[in-house]
Design a protein around this motif. Structure first.
Motif, mmCIF file in Angstrom:
data_model
loop_
_atom_site.group_PDB
_atom_site.id
_atom_site.type_symbol
_atom_site.label_atom_id
_atom_site.label_comp_id
_atom_site.label_asym_id
_atom_site.label_seq_id
_atom_site.Cartn_x
_atom_site.Cartn_y
_atom_site.Cartn_z
ATOM 1 N N HIS A 62 1.090 -1.068 -0.103
ATOM 2 C CA HIS A 62 0.110 -0.258 -0.046
ATOM 3 C C HIS A 62 0.623 1.083 0.202
ATOM 4 O O HIS A 62 1.519 1.133 0.353
ATOM 5 C CB HIS A 62 -1.125 0.595 1.071
ATOM 6 C CG HIS A 62 -2.037 -0.774 1.375
ATOM 7 N ND1 HIS A 62 -1.452 -2.325 1.866
ATOM 8 C CD2 HIS A 62 -2.810 -1.000 0.972
ATOM 9 C CE1 HIS A 62 -2.592 -3.533 1.751
ATOM 10 N NE2 HIS A 62 -3.576 -2.334 1.436
ATOM 11 N N HIS A 139 -4.221 -1.924 9.555
ATOM 12 C CA HIS A 139 -4.903 -2.379 7.763
ATOM 13 C C HIS A 139 -3.758 -4.215 7.417
ATOM 14 O O HIS A 139 -3.479 -4.457 8.317
ATOM 15 C CB HIS A 139 -4.680 -1.676 7.179
ATOM 16 C CG HIS A 139 -5.232 -2.237 5.808
ATOM 17 N ND1 HIS A 139 -6.613 -2.371 5.120
ATOM 18 C CD2 HIS A 139 -5.086 -1.877 4.072
ATOM 19 C CE1 HIS A 139 -6.995 -3.223 4.581
ATOM 20 N NE2 HIS A 139 -5.890 -2.395 3.651
ATOM 21 N N GLU A 221 -11.146 -1.671 2.084
ATOM 22 C CA GLU A 221 -11.395 -2.709 2.153
ATOM 23 C C GLU A 221 -11.691 -3.300 3.612
ATOM 24 O O GLU A 221 -11.199 -3.287 4.468
ATOM 25 C CB GLU A 221 -9.978 -3.488 2.068
ATOM 26 C CG GLU A 221 -9.868 -3.036 0.275
ATOM 27 C CD GLU A 221 -8.112 -3.384 0.193
ATOM 28 O OE1 GLU A 221 -7.677 -3.118 -0.609
ATOM 29 O OE2 GLU A 221 -7.117 -3.923 1.068
ATOM 30 N N TYR A 223 -12.186 -6.081 5.678
ATOM 31 C CA TYR A 223 -11.172 -7.253 5.359
ATOM 32 C C TYR A 223 -12.154 -8.271 5.726
ATOM 33 O O TYR A 223 -12.702 -9.025 6.812
ATOM 34 C CB TYR A 223 -9.946 -7.530 6.636
ATOM 35 C CG TYR A 223 -8.876 -6.677 6.218
ATOM 36 C CD1 TYR A 223 -8.846 -6.476 4.558
ATOM 37 C CD2 TYR A 223 -7.132 -6.926 6.203
ATOM 38 C CE1 TYR A 223 -7.524 -5.545 3.976
ATOM 39 C CE2 TYR A 223 -6.103 -6.759 6.020
ATOM 40 C CZ TYR A 223 -6.121 -5.774 4.585
ATOM 41 O OH TYR A 223 -4.919 -5.520 3.968
ATOM 42 N N HIS A 272 -7.349 1.287 4.387
ATOM 43 C CA HIS A 272 -6.576 0.831 2.943
ATOM 44 C C HIS A 272 -5.815 1.904 1.975
ATOM 45 O O HIS A 272 -4.772 1.853 2.157
ATOM 46 C CB HIS A 272 -7.019 0.300 1.770
ATOM 47 C CG HIS A 272 -6.883 0.086 0.524
ATOM 48 N ND1 HIS A 272 -6.191 -1.088 0.263
ATOM 49 C CD2 HIS A 272 -7.060 0.276 -1.003
ATOM 50 C CE1 HIS A 272 -5.807 -1.094 -0.940
ATOM 51 N NE2 HIS A 272 -6.245 0.482 -2.040
HETATM 52 ZN ZN ZN Z 1 -5.789 -2.976 1.133
#
Ligand code: ZN
Length: 527
Positions: A62, A139, A221, A223, A272
């Motif tokens: 990322h 994250h 996102e 998860y 994210h």
């Molecule tokens: Zn991500």
């Protein structure tokens, strides 16, 4: 004395030095240092300790170069953290050069997902957390180090990197409770990015106590299918992973805490990218989770549904979240000193000069040096209001209220012809007998209901007796105390920050008459 205890004392003294210099309280003696160091640091310093934070970045699938500054700003705007950043060599670089001194910090925040650290650094990190240090996994940090068992224990659950059933169960929220699902399968997935609702499953944890019980995160996102040892883990919040967006159809763990040795870990799967990190859900939970990981408690103000909404994602640049910090005029960690010399009386004990009644027909009069409000059958809520407005101030009064009567003190309130025919509206500090909700903040006639996110009844009011209220309103922060006990510390940028003060006699229908009395009403304006 063990080396570990010595280490912690050295850290505590170091923190004391930093905090005291920050608060400009000057020097104290070595003996005092030692005594203070042996006491709980946070307790010795009130609510306003500054924690030393180390963010780790340098490799990530990322954009860590963009997100680390947002993590740093999000933490620093609270005024509770001093943040350093340690950046590793790039992928394939010489990791033996990455050896931060973790012992200088209260909490390490990982924005890192990349090459293994050296064995020395890994061992130092395990020692740090096991010995009582804080750790926050942000994250994709939970994608990192699949082959490092201690790390998997610290984060509780992880994803990708070849994680599967050999790494531990899935943790599922089914039929109102968490279950461990050992069925085989991959660890880690997510559907399409979208805003989603987060639901707190543990509302009594310091991180979640004081925030709404459900709230939207910005596009991020979600998860899913994380797996890991999940030992000593508490799932604070979940989100539903909707098959329509490519999800699992399960309520997936989103925010978790893990106890690892003496250390505390806060694991957030949010964040994210910069869009996700502009979500108040990411920011507020990170701020609270990091303080908890650093200290085991959360002293940040309660958060209203205006800051964390269950209707839509609230977005901010982190700098906008700033709320007032202690300065020369105000120490938010301390109750205002009502015996200081600069208070101004709002009631002279003899007349209602400076006051005007708005709404309702309850009777207000001076009686025995007090302001007495008496209910009138059929009257709506009545208010005796100051003629002038106040913005940033501390306010104190004593109040005695009949057990049967609800009352309150409006602050920063208004009566406007264009708003509901002059209906008095604005924040109200609740006044009622014990056990009750006295001291919490209600949004009188604003349509917002309670501004306090929770109103756990207390017995702090002495029924049938005089009770001392102290209120502080500075910028978007409102604090209340009753009889010396702190009740509320609210961050509320939505309400007016200027308006009159008003004494309420609540409508009682056909009951009554009941009465409420106020005396020793004083204000100290903060310029
Ligand atoms: Zn991500």
């Amino acid at each position: 004395m063990t080396a570990l205890i010595k280490l912690r004392i050295v850290q505590e003294v170091g923190r004391l030095v930093r905090v005291r210099s920050w608060r400009n309280h000057g020097w104290i003696t070595c003996l005092q240092f030692f005594i203070l160091a042996l006491a709980s640091t946070a307790a010795a310093l009130g609510d306003e300790a500054v924690y030393q934070v180390l963010i780790i970045d340098g490799q990530n699938n990322h954009r860590w170069q963009e997100t680390t500054p947002l993590i740093k700003a999000t933490l620093e705007t609270t005024g509770r953290f001093h943040v350093d950043v340690a950046t590793t060599p790039p992928q394939g670089g010489d990791m033996s050069t990455f050896a931060p001194d973790f012992s200088k910090y209260d909490v390490v925040v990982s924005n890192y997902n990349g090459d293994s650290w050296s064995e020395t650094t890994k061992a130092a990190f395990v020692d740090f957390v096991r010995g009582g240090g804080g750790f926050v996994s942000v994250h994709a940090a939970d994608n990192a180090f699949p082959d490092w068992p201690e790390y998997n224990e610290m984060i509780g659950l992880g994803g990708w990197g070849g994680r599967n059933e050999k790494f531990g169960p899935y943790v599922r929220y089914r039929d109102g409770k968490f279950v461990k699902d050992t069925s085989p399968g991959r660890g880690g997935s997510h559907g399409k990015r979208h805003p989603f609702l987060i639901i707190c499953r543990d509302v009594e944890h310091p991180i979640t106590r004081g925030i709404p019980t459900s709230f939207f995160q910005a596009e991020d996102e979600l998860y899913a299918q994380l797996r890991g040892p999940a030992a000593n883990m508490d799932v604070l919040a979940t989100a539903y992973s909707d098959p329509q967006t490519g999800g699992t159809g399960e309520h997936e763990p989103i925010l978790m805490t893990i106890h690892y040795g003496q250390g505390r870990v806060f694991h957030t799967t949010l964040g994210h990218d910069t869009t996700a990190m502009r979500g108040a859900a990411f920011q507020i939970t990170l701020q609270r989770g990091t303080e908890w990981a650093a200290s085991g408690k959360v002293t940040q103000p309660a958060v209203t549904s205006a800051q964390l909404s269950d209707k839509e994602p609230i977005m901010h640049d982190p700098q906008e979240l700033k709320f007032p910090q202690s300065n020369d005029a105000v120490d938010f960690g301390a109750i205002p000193d009502i015996n200081a010399g600069d208070w101004v009386a709002l009631f002279d004990g003899e007349s209602l000069s400076g006051w005007v009644q708005r709404n309702g027909t309850a009777k207000y009069a001076v009686a025995e040096g007090t302001i007495r409000g008496v209910t009138e059958k059929g009257s709506p809520n009545s208010f005796l209001c100051t003629e002038r407005d106040y913005s940033d101030f501390e306010l104190t009064f004593e109040v005695k209220v009949d057990d049967e009567l609800n009352s309150g003190c409006q602050i920063r309130s208004k009566s406007l012809p264009e708003y509901n025919n002059g209906r008095v509206h604005g924040p109200q500090v609740e006044i009622e007998a014990s056990p009750g909700e006295a001291g919490y903040i209600y949004g009188e006639a604003t349509g917002r209901g309670w501004l306090s996110p929770h109103q756990r009844p207390t017995k702090v009011m002495k029924n049938g007796q005089w009770n001392r209220f102290v209120i502080r309103a500075v910028g978007p922060r409102i604090q209340t105390w009753i009889n010396g006990q702190k009740i509320e510390d609210l961050f509320d940028p939505t309400s007016y920050q200027e308006g009159f003060i008003g004494l309420q006699v609540h409508g009682v229908g056909n009951r009554g008459p009941f009465e409420v009395r106020w005396r020793d009403i004083r204000v100290r304006e903060i310029k």
